[in-house]
Design a protein around this motif. Structure first.
Motif, PDB file in Angstrom:
ATOM      1  N   ALA A  20       0.826  -1.209   0.000  1.00 33.63           N
ATOM      2  CA  ALA A  20       0.000   0.000   0.000  1.00 33.63           C
ATOM      3  C   ALA A  20       0.859   1.257   0.000  1.00 33.63           C
ATOM      4  CB  ALA A  20      -0.929  -0.001   1.217  1.00 33.63           C
ATOM      5  N   ASN A  21       1.930   1.261   0.783  1.00 37.01           N
ATOM      6  CA  ASN A  21       2.782   2.442   0.871  1.00 37.01           C
ATOM      7  C   ASN A  21       3.528   2.682  -0.436  1.00 37.01           C
ATOM      8  OD1 ASN A  21       3.887   4.662   2.133  1.00 37.01           O
ATOM      9  ND2 ASN A  21       5.590   3.514   2.999  1.00 37.01           N
ATOM     10  N   SER A  22       4.016   1.616  -1.069  1.00 36.79           N
ATOM     11  CA  SER A  22       4.755   1.799  -2.319  1.00 36.79           C
ATOM     12  C   SER A  22       3.842   2.315  -3.428  1.00 36.79           C
ATOM     13  CB  SER A  22       5.429   0.494  -2.741  1.00 36.79           C
ATOM     14  OG  SER A  22       4.463  -0.502  -3.010  1.00 36.79           O
ATOM     15  N   SER A  23       2.637   1.770  -3.523  1.00 42.50           N
ATOM     16  CA  SER A  23       1.728   2.235  -4.576  1.00 42.50           C
ATOM     17  C   SER A  23       1.244   3.658  -4.304  1.00 42.50           C
ATOM     18  CB  SER A  23       0.545   1.284  -4.718  1.00 42.50           C
ATOM     19  OG  SER A  23      -0.243   1.292  -3.555  1.00 42.50           O
ATOM     20  N   ALA A  24       0.974   3.979  -3.049  1.00 43.43           N
ATOM     21  CA  ALA A  24       0.523   5.327  -2.707  1.00 43.43           C
ATOM     22  C   ALA A  24       1.621   6.356  -2.963  1.00 43.43           C
ATOM     23  CB  ALA A  24       0.081   5.374  -1.247  1.00 43.43           C
ATOM     24  N   SER A  25       2.852   6.017  -2.642  1.00 40.31           N
ATOM     25  CA  SER A  25       3.960   6.948  -2.851  1.00 40.31           C
ATOM     26  C   SER A  25       4.226   7.179  -4.334  1.00 40.31           C
ATOM     27  CB  SER A  25       5.223   6.421  -2.179  1.00 40.31           C
ATOM     28  OG  SER A  25       5.017   6.267  -0.795  1.00 40.31           O
ATOM     29  N   ALA A  26       4.171   6.115  -5.128  1.00 40.46           N
ATOM     30  CA  ALA A  26       4.384   6.262  -6.567  1.00 40.46           C
ATOM     31  C   ALA A  26       3.276   7.113  -7.188  1.00 40.46           C
ATOM     32  CB  ALA A  26       4.435   4.889  -7.231  1.00 40.46           C
ATOM     33  N   ILE A  86      -0.749  19.238 -16.103  1.00 45.70           N
ATOM     34  CA  ILE A  86      -1.973  18.976 -16.867  1.00 45.70           C
ATOM     35  C   ILE A  86      -3.230  19.268 -16.056  1.00 45.70           C
ATOM     36  CG2 ILE A  86      -0.851  17.220 -18.274  1.00 45.70           C
ATOM     37  CD1 ILE A  86      -2.522  15.153 -16.594  1.00 45.70           C
ATOM     38  N   CYS A  87      -3.078  19.590 -14.792  1.00 42.85           N
ATOM     39  CA  CYS A  87      -4.261  19.763 -13.941  1.00 42.85           C
ATOM     40  C   CYS A  87      -5.033  21.037 -14.267  1.00 42.85           C
ATOM     41  CB  CYS A  87      -3.868  19.742 -12.468  1.00 42.85           C
ATOM     42  SG  CYS A  87      -3.497  18.074 -11.899  1.00 42.85           S
ATOM     43  N   GLN A  88      -4.412  21.973 -14.984  1.00 39.45           N
ATOM     44  CA  GLN A  88      -5.162  23.161 -15.383  1.00 39.45           C
ATOM     45  C   GLN A  88      -6.200  22.796 -16.439  1.00 39.45           C
ATOM     46  OE1 GLN A  88      -1.944  25.621 -16.613  1.00 39.45           O
ATOM     47  NE2 GLN A  88      -1.337  26.113 -14.514  1.00 39.45           N
ATOM     48  N   GLN A  89      -5.897  21.812 -17.279  1.00 32.59           N
ATOM     49  CA  GLN A  89      -6.849  21.375 -18.292  1.00 32.59           C
ATOM     50  C   GLN A  89      -7.752  20.253 -17.783  1.00 32.59           C
ATOM     51  OE1 GLN A  89      -3.452  21.523 -19.047  1.00 32.59           O
ATOM     52  NE2 GLN A  89      -3.608  23.541 -19.999  1.00 32.59           N
ATOM     53  N   PHE A  90      -7.174  19.297 -17.073  1.00 31.58           N
ATOM     54  CA  PHE A  90      -7.910  18.125 -16.598  1.00 31.58           C
ATOM     55  C   PHE A  90      -8.131  18.225 -15.088  1.00 31.58           C
ATOM     56  CE2 PHE A  90      -5.658  16.669 -20.398  1.00 31.58           C
ATOM     57  CZ  PHE A  90      -6.699  16.118 -21.130  1.00 31.58           C
ATOM     58  N   VAL A 115       0.892  12.441  -9.212  1.00 30.45           N
ATOM     59  CA  VAL A 115      -0.095  13.497  -8.964  1.00 30.45           C
ATOM     60  C   VAL A 115       0.613  14.831  -8.741  1.00 30.45           C
ATOM     61  CG1 VAL A 115      -1.811  14.305  -7.288  1.00 30.45           C
ATOM     62  CG2 VAL A 115      -1.924  11.978  -8.156  1.00 30.45           C
ATOM     63  N   TYR A 116       1.745  14.807  -8.054  1.00 35.10           N
ATOM     64  CA  TYR A 116       2.523  16.042  -7.859  1.00 35.10           C
ATOM     65  C   TYR A 116       2.971  16.602  -9.206  1.00 35.10           C
ATOM     66  CZ  TYR A 116       6.252  19.205  -6.506  1.00 35.10           C
ATOM     67  OH  TYR A 116       7.054  20.320  -6.373  1.00 35.10           O
ATOM     68  N   LEU A 117       3.465  15.741 -10.093  1.00 35.57           N
ATOM     69  CA  LEU A 117       3.879  16.201 -11.426  1.00 35.57           C
ATOM     70  C   LEU A 117       2.685  16.719 -12.222  1.00 35.57           C
ATOM     71  CD1 LEU A 117       6.504  13.555 -12.586  1.00 35.57           C
ATOM     72  CD2 LEU A 117       6.875  15.971 -12.106  1.00 35.57           C
ATOM     73  N   ALA A 118       1.536  16.086 -12.068  1.00 33.75           N
ATOM     74  CA  ALA A 118       0.347  16.546 -12.790  1.00 33.75           C
ATOM     75  C   ALA A 118      -0.081  17.932 -12.321  1.00 33.75           C
ATOM     76  CB  ALA A 118      -0.795  15.546 -12.604  1.00 33.75           C
ATOM     77  N   HIS A 119       0.095  18.210 -11.032  1.00 38.27           N
ATOM     78  CA  HIS A 119      -0.282  19.519 -10.491  1.00 38.27           C
ATOM     79  C   HIS A 119       0.757  20.595 -10.799  1.00 38.27           C
ATOM     80  CE1 HIS A 119      -3.994  18.908  -8.238  1.00 38.27           C
ATOM     81  NE2 HIS A 119      -3.535  17.710  -7.893  1.00 38.27           N
ATOM     82  N   GLN A 122      -8.411  16.007  -9.488  1.00 39.59           N
ATOM     83  CA  GLN A 122      -9.064  15.966  -8.178  1.00 39.59           C
ATOM     84  C   GLN A 122      -9.381  14.537  -7.763  1.00 39.59           C
ATOM     85  OE1 GLN A 122     -12.458  18.607  -8.450  1.00 39.59           O
ATOM     86  NE2 GLN A 122     -11.413  20.111  -7.168  1.00 39.59           N
ATOM     87  N   THR A 123      -9.860  13.745  -8.700  1.00 35.33           N
ATOM     88  CA  THR A 123     -10.180  12.354  -8.394  1.00 35.33           C
ATOM     89  C   THR A 123      -8.924  11.574  -8.033  1.00 35.33           C
ATOM     90  OG1 THR A 123     -12.021  12.462  -9.948  1.00 35.33           O
ATOM     91  CG2 THR A 123     -11.321  10.282  -9.263  1.00 35.33           C
ATOM     92  N   ALA A 124      -7.841  11.772  -8.806  1.00 36.93           N
ATOM     93  CA  ALA A 124      -6.581  11.077  -8.520  1.00 36.93           C
ATOM     94  C   ALA A 124      -6.006  11.520  -7.185  1.00 36.93           C
ATOM     95  CB  ALA A 124      -5.591  11.322  -9.645  1.00 36.93           C
TER      96      ALA A 124
END
Length: 196
Positions: A131-137, A157-161, A142-146, A166-168
């Motif tokens: 759980a920790n490895s998948s959540a961290s990855a 990409i979060c300005q467009q999507f 998500v940080y890069l998307a924001h 938000q869901t991710a």
């Protein structure tokens, strides 16, 4: 004249009832039963957050039309292998938690079962790692998307999507709640084994 005073037996002892004073073994079993009940409740909470994270990420999808209906931009969890790993890993963790509920119930009924508690402790550590490895990855993506990364020309990409992001992001937060609940589960199991 004798120096002893005869004291009549109390009515509860005379009728064969046990005295109301708990023995140390009964107090220890009661404490362990309380820990087992808390363990069961934490497992229920972790099930909700793990399966909620998997379902939320698995349904994250957003389509942006561009000029015509035939030319569109789409963001979906299955576009990124990290998010696919996240969905699979959190589903496995949620499935494990559901399968561990009967063992947790047995631990409530038999609070002194050391082998069962040790088995749950080992499997909980494995599930926590997954759980920790998948959540961290997923959190890194998500940080890069924001925010993007200007050094590598990765755009945010979060300005467009916005809905997709938000869901991710919500799925990642739910997965970290499951990780924290796992930490409490492991600490409780270790404490109960130590006091055995």
């Amino acid at each position: 004249m004798s120096g002893t005073i005869e004291v009549p037996e109390s009515s509860s002892v005379a009728k064969g009832k046990a005295p109301l004073i708990a023995t140390p073994a009964q107090e220890k079993a009661g404490w362990k039963k309380g820990v087992a009940i808390i363990d069961f409740l934490l497992r229920l909470g972790a099930i909700g957050s793990a399966l909620g994270a998997a379902a939320s990420m698995g349904t994250s999808d957003e389509i942006l039309p561009f000029f015509t209906q035939f030319f569109q931009f789409e963001a979906s969890y299955d576009d990124l292998p990290t998010f696919q790993f996240f969905v699979i890993a959190m589903a496995i963790v949620g499935g494990y938690l559901v399968l561990s509920l009967p063992f947790s119930i047995v631990a409530i009924v038999r609070p002194n079962a050391v082998g069962l508690r040790l088995l749950l402790l080992i499997l909980d550590v494995v599930a926590l790692t997954l759980a920790n490895s998948s959540a961290s990855a997923a959190a890194a993506i998500v940080y890069l998307a924001h925010n993007g990364n200007s050094n590598t020309n990765w755009l945010a990409i979060c300005q467009q999507f916005g809905d997709f992001c938000q869901t991710a992001s919500g799925a990642v937060v739910a997965s970290f709640i499951a990780v924290v609940l796992f930490m409490f589960l492991i600490a409780l199991s270790a404490l109960a084994l130590r006091r055995h």
